[in-house]
Structures are given as C-alpha cells and as structure tokens.
Design an enzyme around this catalytic site. Structure first.
Site, PDB file in Angstrom:
ATOM      1  N   GLY A 178      -1.062 -10.243  -4.964  1.00 52.13           N
ATOM      2  CA  GLY A 178      -2.251  -9.480  -4.246  1.00 52.13           C
ATOM      3  C   GLY A 178      -2.098  -8.119  -5.365  1.00 52.13           C
ATOM      4  O   GLY A 178      -1.241  -7.539  -5.874  1.00 52.13           O
TER       5      GLY A 178
ATOM      6  N   THR B  71       2.152  -3.222  -5.676  1.00 51.82           N
ATOM      7  CA  THR B  71       1.652  -3.687  -4.304  1.00 51.82           C
ATOM      8  C   THR B  71       1.273  -2.553  -3.321  1.00 51.82           C
ATOM      9  O   THR B  71       2.079  -1.505  -3.499  1.00 51.82           O
ATOM     10  CB  THR B  71       2.782  -4.455  -3.597  1.00 51.82           C
ATOM     11  OG1 THR B  71       2.430  -4.615  -2.072  1.00 51.82           O
ATOM     12  CG2 THR B  71       4.077  -4.165  -3.705  1.00 51.82           C
TER      13      THR B  71
ATOM     14  N   ARG C  55      -2.899 -16.561  -7.308  1.00 50.39           N
ATOM     15  CA  ARG C  55      -1.767 -17.251  -6.692  1.00 50.39           C
ATOM     16  C   ARG C  55      -1.726 -18.574  -7.304  1.00 50.39           C
ATOM     17  O   ARG C  55      -2.843 -19.224  -7.196  1.00 50.39           O
ATOM     18  CB  ARG C  55      -2.057 -17.125  -5.098  1.00 50.39           C
ATOM     19  CG  ARG C  55      -2.002 -16.015  -4.500  1.00 50.39           C
ATOM     20  CD  ARG C  55      -1.218 -15.672  -3.174  1.00 50.39           C
ATOM     21  NE  ARG C  55      -0.970 -14.476  -3.022  1.00 50.39           N
ATOM     22  CZ  ARG C  55      -1.461 -13.273  -2.604  1.00 50.39           C
ATOM     23  NH1 ARG C  55      -2.775 -13.476  -2.144  1.00 50.39           N
ATOM     24  NH2 ARG C  55      -1.050 -12.164  -2.355  1.00 50.39           N
TER      25      ARG C  55
ATOM     26  N   ASP D  14       6.885  -2.466  -0.530  1.00 53.31           N
ATOM     27  CA  ASP D  14       8.113  -3.406   0.034  1.00 53.31           C
ATOM     28  C   ASP D  14       8.856  -3.926  -0.858  1.00 53.31           C
ATOM     29  O   ASP D  14       9.657  -4.943  -0.822  1.00 53.31           O
ATOM     30  CB  ASP D  14       7.373  -4.661   0.957  1.00 53.31           C
ATOM     31  CG  ASP D  14       6.602  -5.478   0.223  1.00 53.31           C
ATOM     32  OD1 ASP D  14       6.289  -5.069  -1.026  1.00 53.31           O
ATOM     33  OD2 ASP D  14       6.108  -6.520   0.696  1.00 53.31           O
TER      34      ASP D  14
ATOM     35  N   ASP E  78       6.618  -9.011  -4.569  1.00 47.07           N
ATOM     36  CA  ASP E  78       7.823  -9.813  -4.462  1.00 47.07           C
ATOM     37  C   ASP E  78       7.761 -11.155  -5.049  1.00 47.07           C
ATOM     38  O   ASP E  78       8.691 -11.673  -5.571  1.00 47.07           O
ATOM     39  CB  ASP E  78       8.830  -9.471  -3.267  1.00 47.07           C
ATOM     40  CG  ASP E  78       7.887  -9.821  -1.796  1.00 47.07           C
ATOM     41  OD1 ASP E  78       6.768 -10.435  -2.187  1.00 47.07           O
ATOM     42  OD2 ASP E  78       8.699  -9.717  -0.828  1.00 47.07           O
TER      43      ASP E  78
ATOM     44  N   ARG F 226       1.923  -6.240   5.185  1.00 48.18           N
ATOM     45  CA  ARG F 226       2.831  -7.544   5.393  1.00 48.18           C
ATOM     46  C   ARG F 226       4.089  -7.048   6.398  1.00 48.18           C
ATOM     47  O   ARG F 226       3.941  -6.838   7.348  1.00 48.18           O
ATOM     48  CB  ARG F 226       3.097  -7.923   4.126  1.00 48.18           C
ATOM     49  CG  ARG F 226       2.142  -8.661   3.222  1.00 48.18           C
ATOM     50  CD  ARG F 226       2.338  -9.533   2.324  1.00 48.18           C
ATOM     51  NE  ARG F 226       3.429  -9.185   1.464  1.00 48.18           N
ATOM     52  CZ  ARG F 226       3.962 -10.002   0.689  1.00 48.18           C
ATOM     53  NH1 ARG F 226       3.544 -11.185   0.253  1.00 48.18           N
ATOM     54  NH2 ARG F 226       5.111  -9.475  -0.090  1.00 48.18           N
TER      55      ARG F 226
ATOM     56  N   ASP G 283       2.134  -2.388  -0.260  1.00 46.54           N
ATOM     57  CA  ASP G 283       3.020  -2.414   0.865  1.00 46.54           C
ATOM     58  C   ASP G 283       4.246  -1.713   0.836  1.00 46.54           C
ATOM     59  O   ASP G 283       4.863  -1.401   1.654  1.00 46.54           O
ATOM     60  CB  ASP G 283       3.388  -3.826   0.869  1.00 46.54           C
ATOM     61  CG  ASP G 283       2.252  -5.019   1.054  1.00 46.54           C
ATOM     62  OD1 ASP G 283       1.156  -4.301   1.786  1.00 46.54           O
ATOM     63  OD2 ASP G 283       2.289  -6.057   0.799  1.00 46.54           O
TER      64      ASP G 283
HETATM   65  P1  ADP Z   1       2.919 -11.083  -4.479  1.00 46.54           P
HETATM   66  O1  ADP Z   1       3.552 -11.125  -5.879  1.00 46.54           O
HETATM   67  O2  ADP Z   1       1.826 -10.225  -4.267  1.00 46.54           O
HETATM   68  O3  ADP Z   1       4.086 -11.033  -3.447  1.00 46.54           O
HETATM   69  P2  ADP Z   1       2.926 -14.074  -3.951  1.00 46.54           P
HETATM   70  O4  ADP Z   1       3.996 -13.820  -2.944  1.00 46.54           O
HETATM   71  O5  ADP Z   1       1.614 -14.607  -3.390  1.00 46.54           O
HETATM   72  O6  ADP Z   1       2.261 -12.430  -4.200  1.00 46.54           O
HETATM   73  O7  ADP Z   1       3.234 -14.413  -5.176  1.00 46.54           O
HETATM   74  C1  ADP Z   1       2.435 -14.633  -6.420  1.00 46.54           C
HETATM   75  C2  ADP Z   1       2.926 -15.587  -7.358  1.00 46.54           C
HETATM   76  O8  ADP Z   1       4.200 -15.799  -7.757  1.00 46.54           O
HETATM   77  C3  ADP Z   1       2.573 -17.076  -6.526  1.00 46.54           C
HETATM   78  O9  ADP Z   1       1.351 -17.478  -6.369  1.00 46.54           O
HETATM   79  C4  ADP Z   1       3.669 -18.125  -7.360  1.00 46.54           C
HETATM   80  O10 ADP Z   1       2.736 -18.348  -8.486  1.00 46.54           O
HETATM   81  C5  ADP Z   1       4.532 -16.799  -7.738  1.00 46.54           C
HETATM   82  N1  ADP Z   1       5.718 -17.227  -7.033  1.00 46.54           N
HETATM   83  C6  ADP Z   1       5.894 -16.820  -5.844  1.00 46.54           C
HETATM   84  N2  ADP Z   1       7.166 -17.323  -5.430  1.00 46.54           N
HETATM   85  C7  ADP Z   1       7.661 -18.132  -6.383  1.00 46.54           C
HETATM   86  C8  ADP Z   1       8.978 -18.745  -6.627  1.00 46.54           C
HETATM   87  N3  ADP Z   1       9.987 -18.978  -5.655  1.00 46.54           N
HETATM   88  N4  ADP Z   1       9.040 -19.575  -7.943  1.00 46.54           N
HETATM   89  C9  ADP Z   1       8.204 -19.336  -8.931  1.00 46.54           C
HETATM   90  N5  ADP Z   1       7.009 -18.529  -8.629  1.00 46.54           N
HETATM   91  C10 ADP Z   1       6.859 -18.064  -7.311  1.00 46.54           C
END
Ligand code: ADP
Length: 319
Positions: A11, A125, A72, A129, A103, A171, A127
């Site tokens: 995000g 972010t 993503r 968080d 995260d 979130r 959030d």
């Molecule tokens: P944010 O970083 O805002 O929390 P997301 O949770 O959508 O957003 O995570 C962003 C991207 O990080 C995901 O689309 C993916 O490419 C990568 N990612 C998330 N979790 C994992 C994981 N367990 N292992 C590897 N890459 C990850």
C-alpha cells in the site's frame, strides 16, 4: 558497496516520495550509484529497473503516492520468484536494496536477506502498525486528512443534531482511529486492541443527549468491522438518526505533512547509512525521536501494540 537499489511496495503512503528522494540523494552523496525499481517486487522480477540521478527525485518531496509506483506481487512469495528477483539484482550489479513499505513488504525484504541479499526496510504505511518504530511514514498525513474530514462532518452533525459513525482505515491497527478520535473529541472510539461494551456506548451517548449535546461522533477502526453495521446497531438501540461515512482511500493520498517529510528523509538516509555499514535484514525506525534499527525478523515477531493510556484518556475526556 558501490551500487544500491530502492523500491516501494504494498500500500502506498504519503511521504514515500520523500523517502525515495532521501535514499537516492544520500547514496549519491556517498558516491554510490542508485537504481530505482518500478512496481515493487513485480518490477524486481521483471527487471523494471532504472538508474537514478540527483534530478530523478527533484520536485517530489511534497507529492503523495510513490513515483516508483507500487504493486502487490504473488510470484515474489515463491522461491522461484525470489530467485528471479536476485538474478535481476545481480544482472544490474546491485549489492544492497532499500524496501519502503508495510509489514508484507518486510516479509519480502526478510526473504531477500535470508537468500544472502542485503536488504533494509523503511516503514511506509498510514496504518502505523510496524513494530520497531513509534511512527511510520504516512501516518501523520493520514491522521490530518481524517481530522480535516471529521471537522467537516462535525459541522453538518451539529446542524442536524445527528449521530455520525465514521469508519477510518488502519487494517488491524487502531492507531489512526485512536489519534483522530482524540484529536477530534469523538464521543466513542472503537479499536481492535480494546474490547468494547455496547451497553457502555449507549449509556455514554444517552448521557451526552441528556446534557444537551448537539451531536455525537463515533470513530470505528476498520479492524473492528463495518461502520455501516455499527451504525445500524446504534440506530436500533437508541432510536437515533445515524449517518455513516467510510472515509476510504482519501486517507492514503495528499501532500505529506512536514512531520512525514522529515521522518521520511531521516529514515531513508539512515537506511543508506546502514547498508554502507554492512547491515542487512534490519528495519529503520524512530523511537523517542532517536533513529534506531531492529532485526526485521524480531520486529515482525512482535505484536503491534497501542498506547492504552491514550485510549483511556480519550474516554475520560469525552464523558
Ligand atoms: P504491505 O507491504 O503494505 O503490508 P502487502 O502485504 O500487500 O503490503 O505486501 C506487499 C508485497 O510484499 C506482496 O505483494 C508480496 O510481493 C510481498 N510479500 C508479502 N508477504 C511476503 C512473504 N511472506 N514472502 C515474500 N514476499 C512477501
């Protein structure tokens, strides 16, 4: 280390541009070459990578969103995806990476580090968080956007003597709801980190009515559930005309506040210093106005916590 990369992922949040600018300028200041990766981990896999110069990040410090775009990427969660990304990094001669994101993005940064590729996380972010920092980049801007929106809603709430339920983002975290609720004197704030009792809420609203309050503002963090469902419950139980506003994605946009610009500049620059210092798999943060860093794995294993004293205060001030 001669060449580093930077990407934004997950995000977006206001201030990410200021963080990119800080990474690029601090790297060049230290005679490093710096490459920008477009579209987060997807761009890493696809080799959507370009060299950044001092001027590449000109005129962006005040802009919301991210000039590197974000995405993503499910493929990056697989070993094959991660290996493709590392092949691209090697192809471009990049030796260290700064990941600006939430995260989920940190999980990706952790994976790269575990595969031997030095990666540093910068918390971006709205959030708030991410453990290991008092504030994330974008939180303050989002907070001010929410406050501005609630101030406007308050005008119409007073004029019509209505109860307003306002659903804010965050979130699973209640920070945005708690801070905006306290800043706006909301009658009730519902956050995922604290249990609530409907009877107490009704009693509080009734007390307000009895002492002649013209309106009530109830802030519901999205982590609690739907603002609309909550509005229905209030209407049923109190026979009060209730309006619900879901603020939605306006909370993610806008020009970053001074606080976020300064925070992003400090954290982005710190990430470069840490890479130069041979650090990997760490997240930068600010605690008690000091720049700090923590092991990503350790930070992610911690549960997000909220200042419950502040929550109590919000209740005491809105009696
Ligand atoms: P944010 O970083 O805002 O929390 P997301 O949770 O959508 O957003 O995570 C962003 C991207 O990080 C995901 O689309 C993916 O490419 C990568 N990612 C998330 N979790 C994992 C994981 N367990 N292992 C590897 N890459 C990850």
């Amino acid at each position: 280390m001669k060449r580093i990369g930077v990407l934004t992922s997950g995000g977006d949040s206001p201030g990410m541009n200021a963080a990119i600018r800080a990474v690029v300028r601090k790297a060049i200041y230290h005679d490093l070459e710096v490459y920008g990766v477009y579209y987060g981990y997807q761009g890493l896999i696809n080799g959507d990578i370009v060299k950044m110069e001092l001027g590449s990040v000109g005129d962006i410090i005040h802009r919301g969103g991210t000039m590197l775009y974000t995405a993503r990427c499910e493929e990056f969660k697989t070993l094959e995806g991660q290996q493709k990304a590392i092949e691209q990094l090697n192809k471009f001669g990049i030796e260290g990476l700064v990941v600006i994101g939430g995260d989920g993005s940190y999980q990706g940064a952790l994976k790269l580090t575990e595969h031997g590729f030095p990666t540093i996380g910068v918390p971006g972010t709205i959030d708030n968080d991410i453990p290991g920092t008092d504030f994330t980049i974008g939180f303050d801007t989002a907070l001010n956007t929410v406050i501005d929106a609630i101030d406007k809603i308050r005008d119409t709430a007073t004029s019509h003597e209505r109860t307003y339920v306002i659903e804010v983002m965050g979130r699973h975290a209640g920070d945005l709801a708690l801070w905006s609720g306290l800043a706006d004197g909301a009658e009730t704030i519902l956050i995922p980190e604290a249990d609530y009792d409907m009877k107490d809420i009704i009693a509080r609203l009734k007390r307000g009515q009895e002492r002649g309050k013209k309106h009530s503002i109830i802030i519901v963090a999205e982590g609690i559930g739907s603002g609309f469902e909550f509005g229905d419950r209030i209407e049923e139980e109190m026979n009060l005309e209730t309006r619900v506003t879901v603020l939605g994605h306006i909370q993610r946009g806008g020009s970053p506040t001074g606080f976020d610009r300064v925070l992003a500049s400090r954290l982005g620059a710190k990430a470069v210093d840490l890479l130069l210092d041979g650090k990997a798999g760490v997240t930068v943060g600010i605690e008690k106005n000091e720049l700090v860093y923590h092991d990503i794995k350790e930070a992610l294993s911690r549960k997000h916590s909220i200042d419950l004293d502040m929550y109590k205060l919000s209740q005491q001030l809105s009696i």
